[in-house]
Design a protein around this motif. Structure first.
Motif, PDB file in Angstrom:
ATOM      1  N   VAL A 133       0.880  -1.315   0.068  1.00 40.27           N
ATOM      2  CA  VAL A 133       0.314  -0.273   0.112  1.00 40.27           C
ATOM      3  C   VAL A 133       0.863   1.368  -0.052  1.00 40.27           C
ATOM      4  O   VAL A 133       0.446   2.058  -0.980  1.00 40.27           O
ATOM      5  CB  VAL A 133      -1.035  -0.334   0.824  1.00 40.27           C
ATOM      6  CG1 VAL A 133      -1.821   1.191   1.136  1.00 40.27           C
ATOM      7  CG2 VAL A 133      -1.789  -1.226   1.270  1.00 40.27           C
ATOM      8  N   SER A 134       1.707   1.551   0.608  1.00 43.99           N
ATOM      9  CA  SER A 134       2.633   2.065   1.023  1.00 43.99           C
ATOM     10  C   SER A 134       3.345   2.712  -0.719  1.00 43.99           C
ATOM     11  O   SER A 134       3.606   3.870  -1.006  1.00 43.99           O
ATOM     12  CB  SER A 134       3.846   2.162   2.030  1.00 43.99           C
ATOM     13  OG  SER A 134       4.963   2.974   2.051  1.00 43.99           O
ATOM     14  N   ASN A 135       3.932   1.777  -0.607  1.00 41.50           N
ATOM     15  CA  ASN A 135       4.394   1.652  -2.366  1.00 41.50           C
ATOM     16  C   ASN A 135       3.729   2.205  -3.208  1.00 41.50           C
ATOM     17  O   ASN A 135       4.081   2.806  -4.272  1.00 41.50           O
ATOM     18  CB  ASN A 135       4.764   0.151  -2.524  1.00 41.50           C
ATOM     19  CG  ASN A 135       6.320   0.114  -2.176  1.00 41.50           C
ATOM     20  OD1 ASN A 135       7.466   1.049  -1.653  1.00 41.50           O
ATOM     21  ND2 ASN A 135       7.099  -1.377  -1.403  1.00 41.50           N
ATOM     22  N   SER A 136       2.077   2.224  -3.469  1.00 46.92           N
ATOM     23  CA  SER A 136       1.786   2.474  -3.858  1.00 46.92           C
ATOM     24  C   SER A 136       1.108   3.680  -4.009  1.00 46.92           C
ATOM     25  O   SER A 136       1.016   4.730  -5.254  1.00 46.92           O
ATOM     26  CB  SER A 136      -0.106   1.419  -4.322  1.00 46.92           C
ATOM     27  OG  SER A 136       0.439   0.105  -4.344  1.00 46.92           O
ATOM     28  N   PHE A 137       0.952   4.100  -3.142  1.00 46.86           N
ATOM     29  CA  PHE A 137       0.977   5.426  -2.872  1.00 46.86           C
ATOM     30  C   PHE A 137       2.075   6.594  -3.105  1.00 46.86           C
ATOM     31  O   PHE A 137       2.143   7.591  -3.427  1.00 46.86           O
ATOM     32  CB  PHE A 137       0.906   6.266  -1.248  1.00 46.86           C
ATOM     33  CG  PHE A 137      -0.597   5.758  -0.491  1.00 46.86           C
ATOM     34  CD1 PHE A 137      -1.369   6.367  -0.979  1.00 46.86           C
ATOM     35  CD2 PHE A 137      -0.852   5.454   0.213  1.00 46.86           C
ATOM     36  CE1 PHE A 137      -2.838   6.155  -0.840  1.00 46.86           C
ATOM     37  CE2 PHE A 137      -1.911   4.422   0.906  1.00 46.86           C
ATOM     38  CZ  PHE A 137      -3.329   5.950   0.438  1.00 46.86           C
ATOM     39  N   SER A 138       3.466   5.655  -3.499  1.00 50.30           N
ATOM     40  CA  SER A 138       4.146   6.009  -3.669  1.00 50.30           C
ATOM     41  C   SER A 138       4.926   6.898  -5.592  1.00 50.30           C
ATOM     42  O   SER A 138       4.994   7.362  -5.519  1.00 50.30           O
ATOM     43  CB  SER A 138       6.355   5.304  -3.251  1.00 50.30           C
ATOM     44  OG  SER A 138       5.833   5.303  -2.417  1.00 50.30           O
ATOM     45  N   TYR A 139       3.896   5.221  -6.346  1.00 51.11           N
ATOM     46  CA  TYR A 139       3.517   5.297  -7.842  1.00 51.11           C
ATOM     47  C   TYR A 139       2.481   6.844  -7.559  1.00 51.11           C
ATOM     48  O   TYR A 139       3.218   7.375  -8.578  1.00 51.11           O
ATOM     49  CB  TYR A 139       2.638   4.420  -8.036  1.00 51.11           C
ATOM     50  CG  TYR A 139       2.752   4.410  -9.418  1.00 51.11           C
ATOM     51  CD1 TYR A 139       4.035   4.304 -10.075  1.00 51.11           C
ATOM     52  CD2 TYR A 139       1.432   4.854 -10.080  1.00 51.11           C
ATOM     53  CE1 TYR A 139       3.393   4.610 -11.319  1.00 51.11           C
ATOM     54  CE2 TYR A 139       0.939   5.105 -11.087  1.00 51.11           C
ATOM     55  CZ  TYR A 139       2.482   4.471 -12.230  1.00 51.11           C
ATOM     56  OH  TYR A 139       2.211   4.862 -13.673  1.00 51.11           O
ATOM     57  N   LEU A 140       1.610   7.266  -7.262  1.00 50.23           N
ATOM     58  CA  LEU A 140       1.058   7.995  -6.891  1.00 50.23           C
ATOM     59  C   LEU A 140       1.469   9.522  -7.073  1.00 50.23           C
ATOM     60  O   LEU A 140       1.689  10.749  -7.750  1.00 50.23           O
ATOM     61  CB  LEU A 140      -0.629   8.010  -6.314  1.00 50.23           C
ATOM     62  CG  LEU A 140      -1.649   6.786  -7.090  1.00 50.23           C
ATOM     63  CD1 LEU A 140      -2.534   7.015  -5.607  1.00 50.23           C
ATOM     64  CD2 LEU A 140      -1.751   6.941  -7.608  1.00 50.23           C
ATOM     65  N   TRP A 141       2.620   9.487  -5.830  1.00 47.80           N
ATOM     66  CA  TRP A 141       3.343  11.257  -5.428  1.00 47.80           C
ATOM     67  C   TRP A 141       3.880  11.376  -6.464  1.00 47.80           C
ATOM     68  O   TRP A 141       4.050  12.080  -7.138  1.00 47.80           O
ATOM     69  CB  TRP A 141       3.524  10.450  -4.254  1.00 47.80           C
ATOM     70  CG  TRP A 141       4.299  12.117  -3.416  1.00 47.80           C
ATOM     71  CD1 TRP A 141       5.707  11.832  -3.412  1.00 47.80           C
ATOM     72  CD2 TRP A 141       3.982  13.175  -3.371  1.00 47.80           C
ATOM     73  NE1 TRP A 141       5.867  12.819  -3.183  1.00 47.80           N
ATOM     74  CE2 TRP A 141       4.910  14.145  -2.689  1.00 47.80           C
ATOM     75  CE3 TRP A 141       2.251  13.422  -3.179  1.00 47.80           C
ATOM     76  CZ2 TRP A 141       4.656  15.549  -2.723  1.00 47.80           C
ATOM     77  CZ3 TRP A 141       2.415  15.307  -2.756  1.00 47.80           C
ATOM     78  CH2 TRP A 141       3.025  15.267  -2.424  1.00 47.80           C
ATOM     79  N   THR A 142       5.088  10.435  -7.030  1.00 49.49           N
ATOM     80  CA  THR A 142       5.707   9.935  -8.382  1.00 49.49           C
ATOM     81  C   THR A 142       5.221  11.194  -9.579  1.00 49.49           C
ATOM     82  O   THR A 142       5.172  11.967  -9.736  1.00 49.49           O
ATOM     83  CB  THR A 142       6.312   9.032  -8.719  1.00 49.49           C
ATOM     84  OG1 THR A 142       6.926   8.463  -7.213  1.00 49.49           O
ATOM     85  CG2 THR A 142       7.294   9.161  -9.860  1.00 49.49           C
ATOM     86  N   ILE A 143       3.861  11.201  -9.297  1.00 52.26           N
ATOM     87  CA  ILE A 143       2.952  11.403 -11.127  1.00 52.26           C
ATOM     88  C   ILE A 143       2.770  12.561 -10.640  1.00 52.26           C
ATOM     89  O   ILE A 143       3.308  13.661 -11.176  1.00 52.26           O
ATOM     90  CB  ILE A 143       1.839  10.653 -11.421  1.00 52.26           C
ATOM     91  CG1 ILE A 143       2.330   8.737 -12.055  1.00 52.26           C
ATOM     92  CG2 ILE A 143       1.056  10.940 -12.306  1.00 52.26           C
ATOM     93  CD1 ILE A 143       2.913   8.850 -13.001  1.00 52.26           C
ATOM     94  N   TYR A 144       2.192  13.031  -9.478  1.00 47.79           N
ATOM     95  CA  TYR A 144       1.900  13.752  -8.648  1.00 47.79           C
ATOM     96  C   TYR A 144       3.384  15.685  -8.810  1.00 47.79           C
ATOM     97  O   TYR A 144       2.704  15.974  -9.469  1.00 47.79           O
ATOM     98  CB  TYR A 144       1.369  14.312  -7.687  1.00 47.79           C
ATOM     99  CG  TYR A 144       1.262  15.541  -7.195  1.00 47.79           C
ATOM    100  CD1 TYR A 144       0.006  16.359  -7.828  1.00 47.79           C
ATOM    101  CD2 TYR A 144       1.693  15.469  -5.865  1.00 47.79           C
ATOM    102  CE1 TYR A 144      -0.100  17.824  -6.914  1.00 47.79           C
ATOM    103  CE2 TYR A 144       2.145  17.350  -4.975  1.00 47.79           C
ATOM    104  CZ  TYR A 144       0.926  18.253  -6.428  1.00 47.79           C
ATOM    105  OH  TYR A 144       1.109  19.257  -5.131  1.00 47.79           O
TER     106      TYR A 144
END
Length: 255
Positions: A218-229
Motif C-alpha cells: 500500500v505504501s509503495n502504491s501511494f509512492s507511485y501516485l506521488w511520483t506522478i503528482y
C-alpha cells in the motif's frame, strides 16, 4: 438407438449420484461432529474435487494472480515485498520520465535501474522489517495507536531513509563525500516538507485499515501516485529532478 439411450441413462444416473453426494457433504459440513477425512473419502468416491485443507472447505479458494501473490507474501515475505517495491519504483520512474521529458530526450535507463535496485535491495527489506516492528511495538490498529506509528515514521524511519537514499544515489553517480554532504544540507529538509500534506494521510490509511503484511504494498502504491503528482508540479521539475524528485516522493514519509 439403444446404445445412445443407455448412455443418456448412465449420464443422468451419474449426475444424480453426484448431486446427492454434494447434498450429503453439505449436511456433513453443518454437523458438529464433522470430520474432514470422512468428507474427503466420500468426495473421492463420487469424483467431487475439494480443497486439500479443512479450512478451505468453509471458504472459497483464492485463485489467480491475487491468490498467488498473497500466498507468496506470507510464505516468502521479504523477497516478495522487495521485488514488488522494485517493480513499483521502476514503473514510477518510467512514468515520471514519460511525463516530464521532451520528445527529443531519451530515457535515462541508468536512473531507472538505480531506482529498481534501491527498491529491491534497500527499501523493500527495510519496509518489511519496519512495518513488522511497528506491529509488534503497537499491535493495535485503533486511532491513538495509528498516530503513534505515524509519529515514529515521521521522526525515525522517514528521515533515516531519506538520508540513505540521497547518499547512496549520489555515491552511485560518482559524487565525492563533500558533495554528498552539501546535497544533504541542501535537499533533505525541503524533501521532508514537500510531502507533509500528503504522506501523513497515506500513512494513516496504511496503518489504520490494512494488515501488516500488505502495508508495504500500500505504501509503495501511494509512492507511485506521488511520483506522478510531483512530476506535474512545475516548481519541482528542475535539473535536480532525477534525484530530488524520486527521493522525497517515497522515502521522507512515515513508514
Amino acid at each position: 438407438m439403444s446404445g445412445a439411450l443407455f448412455r443418456n441413462v448412465a449420464a443422468d444416473t451419474a449426475r444424480l449420484i453426484r448431486r446427492n453426494a454434494a447434498a450429503e457433504i453439505k449436511q456433513l459440513q453443518s454437523r458438529p461432529d464433522f470430520r474432514a477425512p470422512q468428507l474427503l473419502g466420500r468426495a473421492k468416491e463420487t469424483g467431487i474435487s475439494l480443497p486439500s485443507s479443512p479450512s478451505g472447505l468453509c471458504s472459497s479458494a483464492k485463485v489467480g494472480f491475487v491468490g498467488w501473490y498473497l500466498g507468496m507474501v506470507k510464505s516468502r515475505p521479504v523477497i516478495t515485498k522487495s521485488v514488488t517495491s522494485s517493480i513499483i519504483y521502476i514503473a514510477a520512474d518510467l512514468s515520471s520520465q514519460i511525463i516530464s521529458k521532451k520528445s527529443s530526450e531519451s530515457y535515462d535507463m541508468l536512473r531507472t535501474a538505480r531506482m529498481g535496485g534501491y527498491g529491491l535491495l534497500v527499501l523493500g527489506p527495510t519496509l518489511h522489517y519496519w512495518f513488522n516492528f511497528m506491529s509488534r511495538l503497537f499491535p493495535k490498529q485503533d486511532l491513538i495507536t495509528t498516530f503513534k506509528k505515524m509519529a515514529m515514521g515521521q521522526t525515525i524511519y522517514g528521515p533515516i531513509m531519506t538520508v540513505v537514499f540521497f547518499s547512496l544515489n549520489a555515491t552511485l553517480q560518482g559524487e565525492s563525500g563533500s558533495d554528498i554532504v552539501a546535497r544533504l544540507k541542501r535537499d533533505v529538509i525541503p524533501a521532508m516538507f514537500n510531502g507533509v500534506m500528503y504522506w501523513p494521510i497515506c500513512d494513516f490509511i496504511t496503518f489504520r485499515f490494512f494488515p501488516v503484511h500488505l502495508q508495504p504494498l500500500v505504501s509503495n502504491s501511494f509512492s507511485y501516485l506521488w511520483t506522478i503528482y510531483m512530476t506535474y508540479k512545475p516548481a519541482v521539475i528542475s535539473a535536480e529532478t532525477p534525484l530530488y524528485l524520486l527521493s522525497y516522493l517515497a522515502h521522507c514519509h512515515s513508514m
